[in-house]
Motif scaffolding. Structure first.
Motif, short mmCIF file in Angstrom:
data_model
loop_
_atom_site.label_atom_id
_atom_site.label_comp_id
_atom_site.label_asym_id
_atom_site.label_seq_id
_atom_site.Cartn_x
_atom_site.Cartn_y
_atom_site.Cartn_z
N PRO A 7 0.85 -1.19 0.00
CA PRO A 7 0.00 0.00 0.00
C PRO A 7 0.89 1.24 0.00
O PRO A 7 1.93 1.25 0.66
N GLU A 11 3.85 9.10 -0.77
CA GLU A 11 5.23 8.63 -0.59
C GLU A 11 6.14 9.15 -1.71
O GLU A 11 7.12 8.50 -2.06
N ASN A 40 -3.92 4.94 -2.74
CA ASN A 40 -5.17 5.71 -2.78
C ASN A 40 -5.02 7.02 -2.01
O ASN A 40 -4.30 7.09 -1.03
N HIS A 153 -0.08 -6.23 12.39
CA HIS A 153 0.12 -5.25 11.33
C HIS A 153 1.42 -5.52 10.58
O HIS A 153 2.32 -6.14 11.11
N1 LIG Z 1 -2.93 3.09 -0.06
C1 LIG Z 1 -2.63 3.54 1.16
N2 LIG Z 1 -1.45 3.24 1.73
C2 LIG Z 1 -1.18 3.73 2.97
C3 LIG Z 1 -2.09 4.55 3.68
N3 LIG Z 1 -1.50 4.87 4.87
C4 LIG Z 1 -0.28 4.29 4.89
N4 LIG Z 1 -0.08 3.60 3.73
C5 LIG Z 1 1.11 2.83 3.35
O1 LIG Z 1 1.24 1.78 4.28
C6 LIG Z 1 2.61 1.56 4.61
C7 LIG Z 1 2.84 1.78 6.10
O2 LIG Z 1 2.50 3.10 6.43
P1 LIG Z 1 3.20 3.97 7.56
O3 LIG Z 1 2.80 5.38 7.30
O4 LIG Z 1 4.64 3.63 7.65
O5 LIG Z 1 2.44 3.56 8.87
P2 LIG Z 1 2.85 2.59 10.04
O6 LIG Z 1 2.26 3.13 11.27
O7 LIG Z 1 4.30 2.26 10.01
O8 LIG Z 1 2.02 1.37 9.56
P3 LIG Z 1 1.68 0.06 10.31
O9 LIG Z 1 2.95 -0.72 10.47
O10 LIG Z 1 0.76 -0.57 9.30
O11 LIG Z 1 1.03 0.45 11.59
C8 LIG Z 1 3.40 2.51 3.71
O12 LIG Z 1 3.77 1.81 2.54
C9 LIG Z 1 2.40 3.61 3.42
O13 LIG Z 1 2.66 4.29 2.21
C10 LIG Z 1 -3.34 4.87 3.05
O14 LIG Z 1 -4.18 5.59 3.58
N5 LIG Z 1 -3.56 4.34 1.80
#
Ligand SMILES: Nc1nc2c(ncn2[C@@H]2O[C@H](COP(=O)(O)OP(=O)(O)OP(=O)(O)O)[C@@H](O)[C@H]2O)c(=O)[nH]1
Ligand SMILES: [Mg+2]
Length: 232
Positions: A7, A11, A40, A153
């Motif tokens: 996802p 980025e 998205n 997660h």
């Molecule tokens: N398509 C999509 N991807 C998302 C969204 N939020 C985060 N991602 C993607 O999900 C991945 C993890 O997101 P992070 O922002 O690192 O969040 P995190 O808290 O480390 O995530 P978790 O480990 O899942 O708790 C990355 O590849 C993000 O780009 C979203 O709303 N939509």
């Protein structure tokens, strides 16, 4: 073939280099793979970069929808994957070491391998507050759904034939879909195995931790209600 689903949301700063780097590593390993970037809601030019990557690198495909929704993107990526084995990763991790440890387990008959940030042997380099967040969510998931494990997660690898039905049965999107996938796999008697991972993020998360709290709680209530009360 192996499908890697990532996802992606806002980025633009890292996605090009991360995707190119990942493809390079997998090419060196000689893998037959597709990389599905499930985006998205981005508003920072990420989508244009994904289109350019897809046009230039045949292994890469991207998916786009207008609203930011992590779980929905992940679910769509999984359901569109064509590989017999599917890996779910995050763009700032691209943890090929996890891929290489997880795939042999799938070949031994495990249906779903979960990379745990919280089990013995894991090395979680995130700030204290987010490590705590992971612990709290895990406890709440245990209470709300009967989950057995230390983390839901993040990194996963599974056999598509065994998890597709599980993914379709999931009722929550957003943050908790990744958790529901693991919980439902346990409930549907799939063989689930956790392995420890080392985690060092390249950048802070895109959604602020505290802004995620109401969404996570809403998802927890919906998931708990569906599983405990409606027995679905
Ligand atoms: N398509 C999509 N991807 C998302 C969204 N939020 C985060 N991602 C993607 O999900 C991945 C993890 O997101 P992070 O922002 O690192 O969040 P995190 O808290 O480390 O995530 P978790 O480990 O899942 O708790 C990355 O590849 C993000 O780009 C979203 O709303 N939509
Ligand atoms: Mg992250």
């Amino acid at each position: 073939m192996i499908s890697i689903v990532i996802p992606v949301f806002n980025e633009a700063g890292i996605v090009r280099e991360a995707a190119e780097d990942l493809c390079r590593k997998l090419d060196v390993l000689g893998w037959d793979y597709e990389l599905i970037l499930a985006e998205n809601g981005s508003s920072d030019g990420t989508l244009e970069i994904l289109a350019e990557l897809e046009a230039r690198i045949p292994r890469i495909r991207h998916i786009h929808e207008p609203e930011p929704n992590y779980g929905r993107a992940l679910k769509r990526g999984i359901l569109e994957a064509r590989g017999e084995q599917v890996i779910c990763d995050e763009i700032d991790l691209c943890d090929v070491d996890f891929y290489q440890r997880a795939l042999p387990l799938l070949n031994e008959g495990v249906d779903l391998v979960v990379g745990s940030k919280a089990m013995k042997g894991a090395n979680d380099g995130r700030p204290f507050i987010r490590r705590l967040g992971t612990r709290v969510i895990t406890v709440l998931l245990r209470l709300a759904t009967g989950f057995r494990g230390t983390d839901t997660h993040g990194l996963k690898a599974f056999r598509r034939g065994r998890l597709e039905e599980v993914a379709r049965a999931c009722v929550v999107e957003r943050d908790l879909f990744a958790s529901e996938l693991v919980i439902r796999a346990q409930r549907m008697d799939r063989v689930v195995r956790e392995i420890p991972i080392a985690l060092h993020e390249k950048r802070p998360p895109s959604h602020h931790l505290f802004r995620r709290v109401p969404r996570v709680l809403k998802g927890l209530i919906k998931l708990g209600w569906t599983i405990r009360v409606r027995h679905r």
